[in-house]
Design a protein around this motif. Structure first.
Motif, PDB file in Angstrom:
ATOM      1  N   VAL A 107      34.949  36.545  31.609  1.00 53.02           N
ATOM      2  CA  VAL A 107      33.858  37.499  31.843  1.00 53.02           C
ATOM      3  C   VAL A 107      33.455  38.148  30.528  1.00 53.02           C
ATOM      4  O   VAL A 107      32.257  38.282  30.220  1.00 53.02           O
ATOM      5  N   ILE A 108      34.446  38.551  29.743  1.00 50.48           N
ATOM      6  CA  ILE A 108      34.165  39.208  28.457  1.00 50.48           C
ATOM      7  C   ILE A 108      33.483  38.242  27.497  1.00 50.48           C
ATOM      8  O   ILE A 108      32.498  38.591  26.824  1.00 50.48           O
ATOM      9  N   VAL A 109      33.989  37.000  27.430  1.00 51.28           N
ATOM     10  CA  VAL A 109      33.372  35.998  26.559  1.00 51.28           C
ATOM     11  C   VAL A 109      31.945  35.707  27.009  1.00 51.28           C
ATOM     12  O   VAL A 109      31.025  35.591  26.179  1.00 51.28           O
ATOM     13  N   ALA A 110      31.736  35.597  28.316  1.00 51.50           N
ATOM     14  CA  ALA A 110      30.393  35.346  28.839  1.00 51.50           C
ATOM     15  C   ALA A 110      29.447  36.496  28.505  1.00 51.50           C
ATOM     16  O   ALA A 110      28.279  36.286  28.174  1.00 51.50           O
ATOM     17  N   GLN A 111      29.976  37.734  28.586  1.00 51.99           N
ATOM     18  CA  GLN A 111      29.160  38.905  28.277  1.00 51.99           C
ATOM     19  C   GLN A 111      28.735  38.896  26.816  1.00 51.99           C
ATOM     20  O   GLN A 111      27.601  39.252  26.489  1.00 51.99           O
ATOM     21  N   TYR A 112      29.627  38.497  25.947  1.00 49.10           N
ATOM     22  CA  TYR A 112      29.333  38.492  24.515  1.00 49.10           C
ATOM     23  C   TYR A 112      28.457  37.311  24.096  1.00 49.10           C
ATOM     24  O   TYR A 112      27.603  37.442  23.224  1.00 49.10           O
ATOM     25  N   PHE A 113      28.688  36.141  24.719  1.00 51.37           N
ATOM     26  CA  PHE A 113      28.052  34.928  24.211  1.00 51.37           C
ATOM     27  C   PHE A 113      27.173  34.200  25.222  1.00 51.37           C
ATOM     28  O   PHE A 113      26.381  33.344  24.836  1.00 51.37           O
ATOM     29  N   GLY A 114      27.346  34.482  26.526  1.00 49.79           N
ATOM     30  CA  GLY A 114      26.565  33.770  27.533  1.00 49.79           C
ATOM     31  C   GLY A 114      26.807  32.282  27.465  1.00 49.79           C
ATOM     32  O   GLY A 114      27.943  31.821  27.375  1.00 49.79           O
ATOM     33  N   ALA A 115      25.720  31.514  27.484  1.00 49.10           N
ATOM     34  CA  ALA A 115      25.828  30.042  27.415  1.00 49.10           C
ATOM     35  C   ALA A 115      25.779  29.545  25.979  1.00 49.10           C
ATOM     36  O   ALA A 115      25.655  28.345  25.732  1.00 49.10           O
ATOM     37  N   ARG A 116      25.906  30.460  24.998  1.00 52.00           N
ATOM     38  CA  ARG A 116      25.822  30.069  23.582  1.00 52.00           C
ATOM     39  C   ARG A 116      27.173  29.675  23.001  1.00 52.00           C
ATOM     40  O   ARG A 116      27.272  29.400  21.808  1.00 52.00           O
ATOM     41  N   ALA A 117      28.213  29.682  23.836  1.00 51.28           N
ATOM     42  CA  ALA A 117      29.564  29.414  23.331  1.00 51.28           C
ATOM     43  C   ALA A 117      29.958  27.953  23.461  1.00 51.28           C
ATOM     44  O   ALA A 117      31.145  27.630  23.415  1.00 51.28           O
ATOM     45  N   ASP A 118      28.992  27.062  23.621  1.00 46.10           N
ATOM     46  CA  ASP A 118      29.312  25.646  23.816  1.00 46.10           C
ATOM     47  C   ASP A 118      30.228  25.099  22.724  1.00 46.10           C
ATOM     48  O   ASP A 118      31.183  24.359  23.000  1.00 46.10           O
ATOM     49  N   ALA A 119      29.953  25.444  21.461  1.00 45.32           N
ATOM     50  CA  ALA A 119      30.745  24.906  20.344  1.00 45.32           C
ATOM     51  C   ALA A 119      32.205  25.349  20.449  1.00 45.32           C
ATOM     52  O   ALA A 119      33.124  24.548  20.221  1.00 45.32           O
ATOM     53  N   THR A 127      38.058  38.948  21.071  1.00 49.19           N
ATOM     54  CA  THR A 127      36.638  39.129  21.397  1.00 49.19           C
ATOM     55  C   THR A 127      36.205  40.574  21.223  1.00 49.19           C
ATOM     56  O   THR A 127      35.155  40.866  20.633  1.00 49.19           O
ATOM     57  N   LEU A 128      37.010  41.485  21.741  1.00 51.41           N
ATOM     58  CA  LEU A 128      36.629  42.895  21.709  1.00 51.41           C
ATOM     59  C   LEU A 128      36.831  43.543  20.341  1.00 51.41           C
ATOM     60  O   LEU A 128      36.073  44.445  19.965  1.00 51.41           O
ATOM     61  N   GLY A 129      37.850  43.086  19.604  1.00 49.09           N
ATOM     62  CA  GLY A 129      38.210  43.790  18.383  1.00 49.09           C
ATOM     63  C   GLY A 129      37.863  43.132  17.074  1.00 49.09           C
ATOM     64  O   GLY A 129      37.883  43.804  16.021  1.00 49.09           O
ATOM     65  N   PHE A 130      37.552  41.817  17.082  1.00 43.86           N
ATOM     66  CA  PHE A 130      37.415  41.137  15.799  1.00 43.86           C
ATOM     67  C   PHE A 130      36.103  40.368  15.605  1.00 43.86           C
ATOM     68  O   PHE A 130      35.876  39.819  14.526  1.00 43.86           O
ATOM     69  N   THR A 131      35.258  40.293  16.614  1.00 44.62           N
ATOM     70  CA  THR A 131      34.006  39.539  16.453  1.00 44.62           C
ATOM     71  C   THR A 131      33.100  40.128  15.378  1.00 44.62           C
ATOM     72  O   THR A 131      32.347  39.409  14.724  1.00 44.62           O
TER      73      THR A 131
END
Length: 522
Positions: free
Chosen positions: A39-51, A186-190
């Protein structure tokens, strides 16, 4: 020569239900955190995290194929035999030599993969070539994520040792560390990276290291933390290696099929890889919490019963596992199909995720859910072969299932796009299950116990009640996309809670009791 209680740690004795429940509870904690991570990854990146998903999936695929797949099913039966029939010093020697050979092999594979990281995307995500930036990013992320295979495979080795002695809780809890680490990354280092996905990649690297280190004290407490020794010609090492070769396909067909889905999805609409990933993750929640837990518990149990030549107990253990899967998989699959939109909207409809993404994820979730029963059944039927050190039969079935999956992929990907890939995987899994079941029956290894007709009628009644309550309370699927977050969470909680209560209430009223679900572990 049998090991005496003084010569080594005793195998913990418990019922199959209790041991499976312990693993399930620990795994549930991990999967809930994994869902929170997604959920957190999706919130940050949506469908852009394919790589990132491809860069994570490649070492994860090899982990499931080699470490948790072929290696575990080859190592646990041999270790169980040593535990029951040989002195503890011989067990320690086996652990030392297996860890040494495994560690050297993993180090070699990891170094080659890191050096060739730019070329692996050509194999696993060739569709990314149309986007040179995404293609290059996948290779860069892979250099960071692939060493995860080294650490997590050694973690799986330690888990196998613990499981063989009935210590199931620690290995089941260990994946929690992965999810916590990725959430923290995701929350602390992006913000520290020009490309935020690098934070996730480094999170994967350190998660593997932390998981391995976490299990070492528990191995040491059992006096099995020994200095690795590279002796590839050792009798036990050679037996494990011989069993591993055919098991590479037999135990991991579903993983290979999922990887093929990713490969083909890379040629489809942008976002297809992410849609499949998120829906597969949700479908894997019941698979991981229950079926994998049952499979983990019954493999050492079946191995011990085979070593003791107790054919009747062997058959009873498989029958217990099959019934448990039917009892859990049928309502879970039904709920995932009926409540796909509410689930996806409640869990993922935030941040960069759009209503369009939710619709696409819903389709692939329903397609995967169709095969949930088959995915779970594979996890409990395959140990019936591996416990008897028969890895050749599952590999033949696995190759056939892969061919079926590829044919169905090509037939369904054009009309159904990414959902067609998910559906093809589900249908191929049913073929796999049928062949595994037929083989166990023909060989006389598994004979269903009495009471199956009554059990299936109870399941039919309970699932019918579950479906009726779910449809009645759900309302129009489209409404879930217009509701606020707390409204979705609250009503989904009511839906899930009502479904669970009704399902088990009907089963109880029909005569099913807790004592009917017990089984002997050792």
């Amino acid at each position: 020569m049998s090991a005496t209680p003084e010569s080594g740690p005793e195998a913990k004795s418990s019922s199959l239900l209790r041991s499976s429940s312990i693993v399930s509870v620990m795994t549930l904690l991990s999967r809930v955190l994994g869902l929170a991570r997604d959920v957190i990854v999706a919130q940050y990146f949506g469908a852009r995290a394919d790589a990132f998903f491809v860069a994570f999936k490649i070492p994860n695929f090899f982990r499931r194929l080699f470490a948790e797949g072929a290696f575990s099913v080859a190592f646990v039966p041999v270790l169980s035999e040593y535990r029951t029939q040989r002195a503890f010093d011989e067990v320690r020697l086996l652990v030392a030599r297996v860890s040494g050979v495994l560690g050297m092999a993993l180090l070699g594979v990891t170094c080659l993969a890191v050096l060739g990281a730019d070329y692996l995307p050509w194999v696993f995500s060739p569709g990314f070539r149309s986007d040179p930036e995404k293609f290059a990013l996948t290779g860069d992320l892979l250099r960071i994520t692939f060493p995860y295979l080294f650490f997590i495979s050694l973690t799986a080795f330690a888990s196998s040792v613990l499981n063989a002695y009935g210590r199931f809780a620690v290995p089941a809890f260990t994946p929690v560390i992965l999810n916590v680490t990725l959430i923290a990354a995701t929350l602390g280092f992006t913000d520290y990276f020009e490309e935020p996905l690098y934070a996730l990649a480094w999170g994967v690297f350190f998660a593997g290291l932390f998981q391995f280190m976490f299990q070492l004290p528990f191995i040491a407490r059992m006096r099995l933390l020994v200095l690795p020794s590279v002796k590839p010609k050792d009798e036990g090492v050679r037996r494990i290696g011989k069993l591993m070769v055919p098991a590479l396909f037999g135990v991991s067909v579903s993983q290979i099929n999922l990887l093929l889905d990713t490969l083909l999805a890379s040629f489809l609409e942008d976002g297809s890889v992410s849609w499949l990933y998120y829906s597969d993750r949700l479908n894997n929640l019941p698979l991981g919490v229950f079926a994998i837990a049952i499979g983990v518990v019954i493999l050492p149990a079946l191995s011990g019963k085979h070593a003791a030549a107790d054919k009747e107990a062997f058959s009873r253990t498989i029958d217990w596992a099959v019934r448990m899967v039917f009892m859990i998989a049928t309502p879970a699959a039904l709920a995932l199909v009926l409540l796909a939109t509410p689930l996806m909207a409640t869990i993922f409809y935030y941040g960069e995720v759009t209503a369009y993404d939710v619709g696409k994820m819903t389709l692939s979730l329903q397609a995967y859910a169709v095969g949930l029963l088959a995915f779970m059944m594979i996890k409990v039927l395959a140990p019936g072969y591996y416990a008897r050190q028969d890895t050749k039969t599952p590999v033949k079935i696995g190759i056939q299932a892969m061919v079926v999956n590829m044919v169905l992929n090509l037939a369904l990907v054009y009309p159904l796009q990414h959902a067609g890939l998910a559906l093809a995987t589900s249908l191929a899994a049913y073929y796999n299950v049928f062949m595994l079941y037929r083989g166990l029956r023909k060989s006389g290894v598994y004979q269903p116990q009495s009471g199956w007709l009554k059990f299936m009628l109870i399941l039919l009644l309970a699932n019918s009640a579950l479906a009726a309550v779910s449809v009645w309370l759900m309302g129009a699927p489209g409404d879930w996309l217009t509701w606020k977050t707390m409204q979705r969470i609250g009503w989904l909680s009511v839906l899930v809670g009502a479904g669970v209560v009704v399902y088990f209430a009907v089963m109880t009223a029909a005569g099913l009791r807790l004592r009917h679900l017990r089984g002997e572990l050792f």
